[in-house]
Design a protein around this motif. Structure first.
Motif, PDB file in Angstrom:
ATOM      1  N   ASN A   2       0.840  -1.199   0.000  1.00  0.00           N
ATOM      2  CA  ASN A   2       0.000   0.000   0.000  1.00  0.00           C
ATOM      3  C   ASN A   2       0.875   1.250   0.000  1.00  0.00           C
ATOM      4  OD1 ASN A   2      -2.524  -1.282   0.072  1.00  0.00           O
ATOM      5  ND2 ASN A   2      -2.329  -1.610   2.272  1.00  0.00           N
ATOM      6  N   ILE A   3       0.473   2.227  -0.812  1.00  0.00           N
ATOM      7  CA  ILE A   3       1.158   3.510  -0.881  1.00  0.00           C
ATOM      8  C   ILE A   3       0.097   4.594  -0.732  1.00  0.00           C
ATOM      9  CG2 ILE A   3       2.551   5.048  -2.299  1.00  0.00           C
ATOM     10  CD1 ILE A   3       3.426   2.555  -3.884  1.00  0.00           C
ATOM     11  N   THR A   4       0.310   5.505   0.201  1.00  0.00           N
ATOM     12  CA  THR A   4      -0.629   6.605   0.412  1.00  0.00           C
ATOM     13  C   THR A   4       0.109   7.922   0.189  1.00  0.00           C
ATOM     14  OG1 THR A   4      -1.872   5.316   2.014  1.00  0.00           O
ATOM     15  CG2 THR A   4      -2.211   7.684   2.051  1.00  0.00           C
ATOM     16  N   TYR A   5      -0.504   8.795  -0.587  1.00  0.00           N
ATOM     17  CA  TYR A   5       0.109  10.091  -0.868  1.00  0.00           C
ATOM     18  C   TYR A   5      -0.948  11.088  -1.306  1.00  0.00           C
ATOM     19  CZ  TYR A   5      -0.352   8.653  -5.742  1.00  0.00           C
ATOM     20  OH  TYR A   5      -0.853   8.236  -6.941  1.00  0.00           O
ATOM     21  N   THR A  93      -4.785   6.251  -1.864  1.00  0.00           N
ATOM     22  CA  THR A  93      -4.117   5.042  -1.393  1.00  0.00           C
ATOM     23  C   THR A  93      -4.129   4.033  -2.523  1.00  0.00           C
ATOM     24  OG1 THR A  93      -4.825   5.428   0.875  1.00  0.00           O
ATOM     25  CG2 THR A  93      -4.148   3.187   0.320  1.00  0.00           C
ATOM     26  N   ILE A 139       2.954   8.572  -9.507  1.00  0.00           N
ATOM     27  CA  ILE A 139       3.224   8.052  -8.170  1.00  0.00           C
ATOM     28  C   ILE A 139       4.519   8.711  -7.703  1.00  0.00           C
ATOM     29  CG2 ILE A 139       3.665   6.033  -6.742  1.00  0.00           C
ATOM     30  CD1 ILE A 139       2.242   4.347  -8.866  1.00  0.00           C
ATOM     31  N   ALA A 143       6.647   9.022  -1.455  1.00  0.00           N
ATOM     32  CA  ALA A 143       5.623   8.304  -0.705  1.00  0.00           C
ATOM     33  C   ALA A 143       6.016   6.855  -0.413  1.00  0.00           C
ATOM     34  CB  ALA A 143       4.305   8.330  -1.463  1.00  0.00           C
ATOM     35  N   MET A 144       7.187   6.432  -0.909  1.00  0.00           N
ATOM     36  CA  MET A 144       7.602   5.036  -0.760  1.00  0.00           C
ATOM     37  C   MET A 144       8.965   4.939  -0.087  1.00  0.00           C
ATOM     38  SD  MET A 144       6.626   3.480  -4.486  1.00  0.00           S
ATOM     39  CE  MET A 144       7.185   4.857  -5.460  1.00  0.00           C
ATOM     40  N   GLN A 148       9.560  -0.681  -0.896  1.00  0.00           N
ATOM     41  CA  GLN A 148       8.378  -0.492  -1.737  1.00  0.00           C
ATOM     42  C   GLN A 148       8.773  -0.114  -3.171  1.00  0.00           C
ATOM     43  OE1 GLN A 148       6.442   2.453   0.766  1.00  0.00           O
ATOM     44  NE2 GLN A 148       4.803   0.992   1.271  1.00  0.00           N
ATOM     45  N   GLN A 149       9.819   0.696  -3.311  1.00  0.00           N
ATOM     46  CA  GLN A 149      10.298   1.055  -4.661  1.00  0.00           C
ATOM     47  C   GLN A 149      10.787  -0.188  -5.396  1.00  0.00           C
ATOM     48  OE1 GLN A 149      13.062   4.354  -4.945  1.00  0.00           O
ATOM     49  NE2 GLN A 149      12.149   5.310  -3.150  1.00  0.00           N
TER      50      GLN A 149
END
Length: 163
Positions: A2-5, A93, A139, A143-144, A148-149
């Protein structure tokens, strides 16, 4: 994963600039510069040095104006689109999996399978995921974390052809 920004207007404008630098704009600019130079030089009397210098200055400013005009229009359009579209400024998200990317914000939730994406690009600030040649999802890398990247890079390399 999950990524939230929440994308800022400045970030969106930078992403549009990144998109434009990787497109066909350089070819169009070269064509414009070539045509402008040819037309002015074709009408130039090369025995008159003042006319040659004047025409060279005219070509320089015509090309400079074109570059500046296109850049200003692009920034204006990006700003206008960002302000007009609430989905760009809302907190988002993303749930990224082998099925695709599920986007959830305040207004709605939808899933985009990997087959919907045609290409992707990355710089030190953004990932741009293209659904067609002119439409992309941004993206931000901020945010990562590194893990995650790496996971996103793995998914992108596996499911989307890099062009």
């Amino acid at each position: 994963m999950n990524i939230t920004y929440q994308l800022t207007r400045n970030e969106y404008q930078q992403a549009v600039t990144f998109h434009n630098t990787k497109g066909k704009r350089a070819i169009i600019l070269s064509f414009y510069a070539g045509i402008t130079t040819f037309l002015l030089l074709a009408k130039t009397d090369f025995s008159n040095i003042r006319e040659v210098i004047t025409n060279m200055i005219v070509v320089f400013f015509a090309i400079s104006f074109y570059i500046l005009f296109i850049r200003m229009i692009s920034d204006y359009q990006a700003k206008k689109l960002y302000l007009k579209s609430p989905s760009l400024s809302d907190e988002v998200t993303l749930h990224i999996s082998g099925k695709g990317i599920k986007s959830k914000n305040e207004a709605h939730s939808n899933i985009l399978p990997w087959s919907n994406f045609i290409k992707w690009m990355k710089n030190d600030q953004f990932y741009l995921l293209y659904t067609n040649t002119h439409q992309f999802n941004v993206i931000p890398i901020r945010a990562m974390n590194k893990k995650q990247q790496e996971e996103l890079d793995t998914y992108l390399e596996k499911y989307i052809p890099k062009k």
